[in-house]
Enzyme design. Structure first.
Site, PDB file in Angstrom:
ATOM      1  N   ASP A 143       0.877  -1.165   0.000  1.00 26.67           N
ATOM      2  CA  ASP A 143       0.000   0.000   0.000  1.00 26.67           C
ATOM      3  C   ASP A 143       0.913   1.212   0.000  1.00 26.67           C
ATOM      4  O   ASP A 143       1.883   1.268   0.749  1.00 26.67           O
ATOM      5  CB  ASP A 143      -0.911   0.007   1.229  1.00 26.67           C
ATOM      6  CG  ASP A 143      -2.056   0.982   1.022  1.00 26.67           C
ATOM      7  OD1 ASP A 143      -2.770   0.862   0.007  1.00 26.67           O
ATOM      8  OD2 ASP A 143      -2.237   1.873   1.858  1.00 26.67           O
ATOM      9  N   GLY A 166       0.877   8.908 -11.325  1.00 25.37           N
ATOM     10  CA  GLY A 166       0.364   9.502 -10.094  1.00 25.37           C
ATOM     11  C   GLY A 166       0.944  10.875  -9.801  1.00 25.37           C
ATOM     12  O   GLY A 166       0.861  11.797 -10.620  1.00 25.37           O
ATOM     13  N   HIS A 202      10.554   4.386  -2.974  1.00 24.94           N
ATOM     14  CA  HIS A 202       9.986   3.886  -1.725  1.00 24.94           C
ATOM     15  C   HIS A 202       9.637   2.398  -1.854  1.00 24.94           C
ATOM     16  O   HIS A 202       9.912   1.616  -0.972  1.00 24.94           O
ATOM     17  CB  HIS A 202       8.748   4.711  -1.358  1.00 24.94           C
ATOM     18  CG  HIS A 202       7.810   4.951  -2.504  1.00 24.94           C
ATOM     19  ND1 HIS A 202       8.249   5.429  -3.719  1.00 24.94           N
ATOM     20  CD2 HIS A 202       6.478   4.760  -2.656  1.00 24.94           C
ATOM     21  CE1 HIS A 202       7.223   5.522  -4.543  1.00 24.94           C
ATOM     22  NE2 HIS A 202       6.143   5.127  -3.928  1.00 24.94           N
TER      23      HIS A 202
HETATM   24  P1  IMP Z   1      -2.056   1.898  -4.159  1.00 28.79           P
HETATM   25  O1  IMP Z   1      -1.883   1.253  -5.491  1.00 28.79           O
HETATM   26  O2  IMP Z   1      -3.332   1.653  -3.462  1.00 28.79           O
HETATM   27  O3  IMP Z   1      -0.879   1.654  -3.280  1.00 28.79           O
HETATM   28  O4  IMP Z   1      -2.160   3.472  -4.466  1.00 28.79           O
HETATM   29  C1  IMP Z   1      -1.081   4.271  -4.401  1.00 28.79           C
HETATM   30  C2  IMP Z   1      -1.369   5.659  -4.922  1.00 28.79           C
HETATM   31  O5  IMP Z   1      -0.370   6.506  -4.364  1.00 28.79           O
HETATM   32  C3  IMP Z   1      -1.197   5.762  -6.423  1.00 28.79           C
HETATM   33  O6  IMP Z   1      -2.417   5.668  -7.090  1.00 28.79           O
HETATM   34  C4  IMP Z   1      -0.559   7.122  -6.587  1.00 28.79           C
HETATM   35  O7  IMP Z   1      -1.528   8.111  -6.570  1.00 28.79           O
HETATM   36  C5  IMP Z   1       0.259   7.286  -5.332  1.00 28.79           C
HETATM   37  N1  IMP Z   1       1.650   6.807  -5.518  1.00 28.79           N
HETATM   38  C6  IMP Z   1       2.236   5.744  -4.938  1.00 28.79           C
HETATM   39  N2  IMP Z   1       3.502   5.580  -5.346  1.00 28.79           N
HETATM   40  C7  IMP Z   1       3.719   6.565  -6.233  1.00 28.79           C
HETATM   41  C8  IMP Z   1       4.854   6.893  -7.037  1.00 28.79           C
HETATM   42  O8  IMP Z   1       5.903   6.256  -7.029  1.00 28.79           O
HETATM   43  N3  IMP Z   1       4.691   7.965  -7.829  1.00 28.79           N
HETATM   44  C9  IMP Z   1       3.564   8.684  -7.891  1.00 28.79           C
HETATM   45  N4  IMP Z   1       2.484   8.407  -7.188  1.00 28.79           N
HETATM   46  C10 IMP Z   1       2.552   7.354  -6.349  1.00 28.79           C
END
Ligand code: IMP
Length: 209
Positions: free
Chosen positions: A77, A161, A188
Site C-alpha cells: 500500500d 500519479g 519507496h
Molecule cells: P495503491 O496502489 O493503493 O498503493 O495506491 C497508491 C497511490 O499513491 C497511487 O495511485 C498514486 O496516486 C500514489 N503513488 C504511490 N507511489 C507513487 C509513485 O511512485 N509515484 C507517484 N504516485 C505514487
C-alpha cells in the site's frame, strides 16, 4: 526448497519491480491474477500498514479457500504524504478528489494548496508499506520512504500519479523526469521490497538461487 510468493496485485509494473528485486532468490513469483485470486477488497485501514495487511490477509484467505496452503502472500500500500497538508493525501492518494479525477487535476490542486508556501515547508514523501502473510497465517510488514518536496509545477513525462510534482533534491529533478530504472533504484517501493527480501531471508523463508 523454493518458496511460492503470491503478490496481491494485478499491476504489471509492480510485478516487474518485485521480479527484478527477487531474482537472486529461490522465490517463484506469481501475481494474484495469475493464481485467479481476486484483489478486490475494501481498503478500510487508517494507515498504510493496516491497508497492506488487509490486502495480504484477504489474498491469503482466498488462496486457502482455493486450496493453496504453502505460499507467502505479499501486498503493498503506497501513497504521498505532504507535511503542510497534515500528511494528506496519505492513504487516500488514489482516491484523493475522486478515483476518476485525472492526476493533472489532483496535482494542480496540491500545488495550489501550497501556494505561497516556502521550500522548507513543502516537504513530502512517498511511502510504500509491504505486508507479508506466511503459510501459518502470521503477518508482518516493512516500510520504505522517499523524501522530497512538492514542486511549483508539473514536470516530466515518466512515472505516474504524483510523480510530476514530486521534487527529489538529491537528483535535482522531479521523479516524473526519471526513467523507470532510475526511479526504481531510489523508490519507496524498491526500498520496501529490498527490506521485505531481507526479512524473508532472515526468517529462513527465502534462500539464494
Ligand atoms: P495503491 O496502489 O493503493 O498503493 O495506491 C497508491 C497511490 O499513491 C497511487 O495511485 C498514486 O496516486 C500514489 N503513488 C504511490 N507511489 C507513487 C509513485 O511512485 N509515484 C507517484 N504516485 C505514487
Amino acid at each position: 526448497m523454493s518458496v511460492n510468493i503470491i503478490f496481491a496485485t494485478g499491476n504489471q509494473g509492480k510485478m516487474r519491480e518485485i521480479r527484478e528485486i527477487m531474482k537472486d532468490t529461490d522465490a517463484v513469483l506469481y501475481s494474484a491474477k495469475e493464481k485467479n485470486i481476486s484483489t478486490d477488497v475494501e481498503e478500510t485501514g487508517a494507515t498504510f500498514e493496516e491497508n497492506a495487511v488487509i490486502k495480504a490477509k484477504d489474498a491469503y484467505e482466498k488462496g486457502l479457500a482455493a486450496g493453496i496452503t504453502d505460499a507467502v502472500y505479499l501486498s503493498d500500500d503506497s501513497g504521498l504524504e505532504v507535511d503542510y497538508l497534515n500528511k494528506e493525501p496519505g492513504v487516500y492518494s488514489a482516491r484523493y478528489m475522486g478515483e476518476d479525477t485525472s492526476y493533472d487535476i489532483k496535482n494542480d490542486a496540491i500545488i495550489e494548496r501550497l501556494n505561497g508556501v516556502p521550500d522548507e515547508k513543502r516537504t513530502a514523501r512517498f511511502v510504500s508499506v509491504i505486508a507479508a502473510v506466511l503459510p501459518g497465517g502470521e503477518s508482518f510488514y516493512v516500510r520504505g520512504e522517499l523524501e522530497g518536496r512538492i514542486g511549483y509545477e508539473r514536470k516530466g513525462q515518466y512515472g505516474f500519479g504524483y510523480d510530476p510534482i514530486f521534487y527529489y533534491p538529491p537528483l535535482g529533478c522531479h521523479t516524473g523526469e526519471l526513467l523507470p530504472e532510475e526511479k526504481n533504484a531510489i523508490s519507496h517501493r524498491g526500498k520496501a521490497l529490498a527490506l521485505m527480501k531481507e526479512e524473508l531471508v532472515k526468517r529462513g523463508i527465502l534462500g539464494g538461487r
